[in-house]
Design a protein around this motif. Structure first.
Motif, PDB file in Angstrom:
ATOM      1  N   ASP A 211      49.063  45.590  35.790  1.00 26.00           N
ATOM      2  CA  ASP A 211      48.334  45.625  37.050  1.00 26.00           C
ATOM      3  C   ASP A 211      47.993  44.168  37.405  1.00 26.00           C
ATOM      4  O   ASP A 211      47.445  43.447  36.579  1.00 26.00           O
ATOM      5  N   VAL A 212      48.381  43.746  38.608  1.00 26.33           N
ATOM      6  CA  VAL A 212      48.121  42.362  39.016  1.00 26.33           C
ATOM      7  C   VAL A 212      47.176  42.363  40.209  1.00 26.33           C
ATOM      8  O   VAL A 212      47.375  43.122  41.154  1.00 26.33           O
ATOM      9  N   CYS A 213      46.166  41.510  40.139  1.00 21.87           N
ATOM     10  CA  CYS A 213      45.197  41.478  41.231  1.00 21.87           C
ATOM     11  C   CYS A 213      44.784  40.033  41.529  1.00 21.87           C
ATOM     12  O   CYS A 213      44.334  39.322  40.629  1.00 21.87           O
ATOM     13  N   PHE A 214      45.009  39.608  42.769  1.00 22.06           N
ATOM     14  CA  PHE A 214      44.508  38.308  43.211  1.00 22.06           C
ATOM     15  C   PHE A 214      43.204  38.568  43.956  1.00 22.06           C
ATOM     16  O   PHE A 214      43.211  39.218  45.000  1.00 22.06           O
ATOM     17  N   ASP A 215      42.100  38.105  43.398  1.00 22.89           N
ATOM     18  CA  ASP A 215      40.797  38.365  44.014  1.00 22.89           C
ATOM     19  C   ASP A 215      40.567  37.370  45.157  1.00 22.89           C
ATOM     20  O   ASP A 215      40.416  36.166  44.914  1.00 22.89           O
ATOM     21  N   THR A 216      40.565  37.881  46.389  1.00 18.47           N
ATOM     22  CA  THR A 216      40.500  36.976  47.541  1.00 18.47           C
ATOM     23  C   THR A 216      39.119  36.323  47.673  1.00 18.47           C
ATOM     24  O   THR A 216      38.993  35.281  48.306  1.00 18.47           O
ATOM     25  N   GLU A 217      38.114  36.916  47.085  1.00 16.22           N
ATOM     26  CA  GLU A 217      36.766  36.318  47.158  1.00 16.22           C
ATOM     27  C   GLU A 217      36.686  35.065  46.295  1.00 16.22           C
ATOM     28  O   GLU A 217      36.287  34.005  46.747  1.00 16.22           O
TER      29      GLU A 217
ATOM     30  N   ARG B 134      40.690  34.045  42.109  1.00 20.32           N
ATOM     31  CA  ARG B 134      41.133  34.122  40.720  1.00 20.32           C
ATOM     32  C   ARG B 134      42.184  35.216  40.566  1.00 20.32           C
ATOM     33  O   ARG B 134      42.206  36.188  41.314  1.00 20.32           O
ATOM     34  N   ILE B 135      43.062  35.004  39.565  1.00 18.58           N
ATOM     35  CA  ILE B 135      44.185  35.931  39.379  1.00 18.58           C
ATOM     36  C   ILE B 135      44.029  36.677  38.046  1.00 18.58           C
ATOM     37  O   ILE B 135      43.774  36.061  37.015  1.00 18.58           O
ATOM     38  N   PHE B 136      44.174  37.992  38.127  1.00 15.37           N
ATOM     39  CA  PHE B 136      43.971  38.842  36.943  1.00 15.37           C
ATOM     40  C   PHE B 136      45.214  39.665  36.647  1.00 15.37           C
ATOM     41  O   PHE B 136      45.861  40.165  37.574  1.00 15.37           O
TER      42      PHE B 136
ATOM     43  N   ASP C 278      45.979  42.986  34.312  1.00 21.53           N
ATOM     44  CA  ASP C 278      45.283  44.014  33.531  1.00 21.53           C
ATOM     45  C   ASP C 278      43.825  43.620  33.274  1.00 21.53           C
ATOM     46  O   ASP C 278      43.320  43.760  32.147  1.00 21.53           O
ATOM     47  N   GLY C 279      43.202  43.054  34.270  1.00 20.03           N
ATOM     48  CA  GLY C 279      41.784  42.704  34.165  1.00 20.03           C
ATOM     49  C   GLY C 279      41.526  41.387  33.446  1.00 20.03           C
ATOM     50  O   GLY C 279      40.396  40.896  33.429  1.00 20.03           O
ATOM     51  N   GLU C 280      42.578  40.789  32.871  1.00 24.24           N
ATOM     52  CA  GLU C 280      42.368  39.526  32.146  1.00 24.24           C
ATOM     53  C   GLU C 280      42.575  38.347  33.102  1.00 24.24           C
ATOM     54  O   GLU C 280      43.572  38.320  33.839  1.00 24.24           O
ATOM     55  N   ASP C 281      41.651  37.394  33.062  1.00 27.97           N
ATOM     56  CA  ASP C 281      41.672  36.268  33.995  1.00 27.97           C
ATOM     57  C   ASP C 281      42.676  35.198  33.517  1.00 27.97           C
ATOM     58  O   ASP C 281      42.488  34.584  32.469  1.00 27.97           O
ATOM     59  N   TYR C 282      43.722  34.972  34.321  1.00 28.19           N
ATOM     60  CA  TYR C 282      44.750  33.981  33.976  1.00 28.19           C
ATOM     61  C   TYR C 282      44.591  32.665  34.744  1.00 28.19           C
ATOM     62  O   TYR C 282      45.378  31.737  34.564  1.00 28.19           O
ATOM     63  N   THR C 283      43.580  32.587  35.607  1.00 29.27           N
ATOM     64  CA  THR C 283      43.460  31.467  36.547  1.00 29.27           C
ATOM     65  C   THR C 283      43.548  30.095  35.878  1.00 29.27           C
ATOM     66  O   THR C 283      44.222  29.201  36.380  1.00 29.27           O
ATOM     67  N   ASP C 284      42.878  29.936  34.744  1.00 29.47           N
ATOM     68  CA  ASP C 284      42.811  28.606  34.140  1.00 29.47           C
ATOM     69  C   ASP C 284      44.118  28.208  33.460  1.00 29.47           C
ATOM     70  O   ASP C 284      44.288  27.041  33.097  1.00 29.47           O
TER      71      ASP C 284
END
Ligand code: DC
Length: 231
Positions: A70-76, A79-81, A83-89
């Protein structure tokens, strides 16, 4: 049917190192639109696939992998997740860029992420940045831009960005990687980087970030009706 009052999809495409991310973020802020970085999705998915031991050259392994993540780019937060894990850094490393360039040429990954991106932008009101937004993801986007710059200028910009984090990085290495990435992004069979016929071309060589942002914002505002809707 699309509502005449729908807030626009603004597509911003172009090659690596052209400054799309910085420009797109500022444009979104100025126009009060959401911002989605599709390159971040390719980067995060590539890292996750590598973390999971997926063979990045195997379409069948990649297909199974894409079905379960599951991939989610949080527009607020921007940050990019996965499966709920934050990959941004992790996504800005040269390694992430290299892996993203590899997996973005694979059909299962493209089909998967194009679906995620269409869903994210289906109601409009978004600045979406990538390589194929105006050609494939939203061919009927209300406003499309293609940003470009000379190869030496793009290399210089990418070098300055990376040298801020890693002072030992060498210009010639950045140049070689950029050439390789350009070759891969433009020559792949599926959705190669190309300018949509109706995209507004901006050569950013010699322009400041603010000048590019200003040009884009003014163009969107000048479109009939859009000034009242989004700004
Ligand atoms: O824009 P970027 O450098 O973060 O993109 C990383 C890689 O992902 C790049 O090699 C091209 C690929 N990409 C793509 O194929 N399609 C997109 N819409 C966005 C990025």
């Amino acid at each position: 049917m699309r509502s005449p009052k729908r807030r626009p999809v603004v597509a911003i495409d172009g090659p690596s190192g052209v400054g799309k991310t910085t420009v797109s973020r500022l444009v979104a802020r100025r126009l009060s639109l959401s911002y989605i970085d599709t390159g971040a999705m390719y980067r995060a998915v590539a890292l996750r696939a590598e973390d999971d031991g997926i063979d990045l050259t195997s379409d069948s392994e990649l297909e199974r992998f894409c079905k379960r993540v599951d991939v989610c780019f949080d527009t607020e937060s921007g940050r990019i997740f996965v499966d709920g894990e934050d990959y941004t850094d992790r996504i800005r490393s040269p390694r992430a860029g290299e892996l993203a360039s590899m997996v973005s040429a694979r059909k299962p990954v493209r089909e998967f992420l194009v679906g995620v991106q269409r869903e994210a932008g289906k109601n409009g009101g978004v600045v979406m940045e990538g390589r194929d937004i105006g050609t494939v993801v939203f061919p009927d986007a209300e406003v499309k831009f293609f940003l470009d710059a000379s190869p030496s200028e793009r290399t210089r910009r990418r070098y300055l960005e990376l040298a801020g984090k890693n002072p030992s990085i060498r210009l010639e290495d950045v140049e070689r990687e950029m050439e390789e990435r350009d070759r891969r992004d433009t020559s792949r069979d599926i959705s190669p980087l190309r300018r949509a016929g109706d995209a507004i071309y901006i050569d950013t060589t010699g322009l400041t970030i603010e000048e590019v942002v200003e040009r884009i914002v003014n163009t969107v505002k000048e479109r009939p009706g859009y000034g009242d809707i989004c700004c």
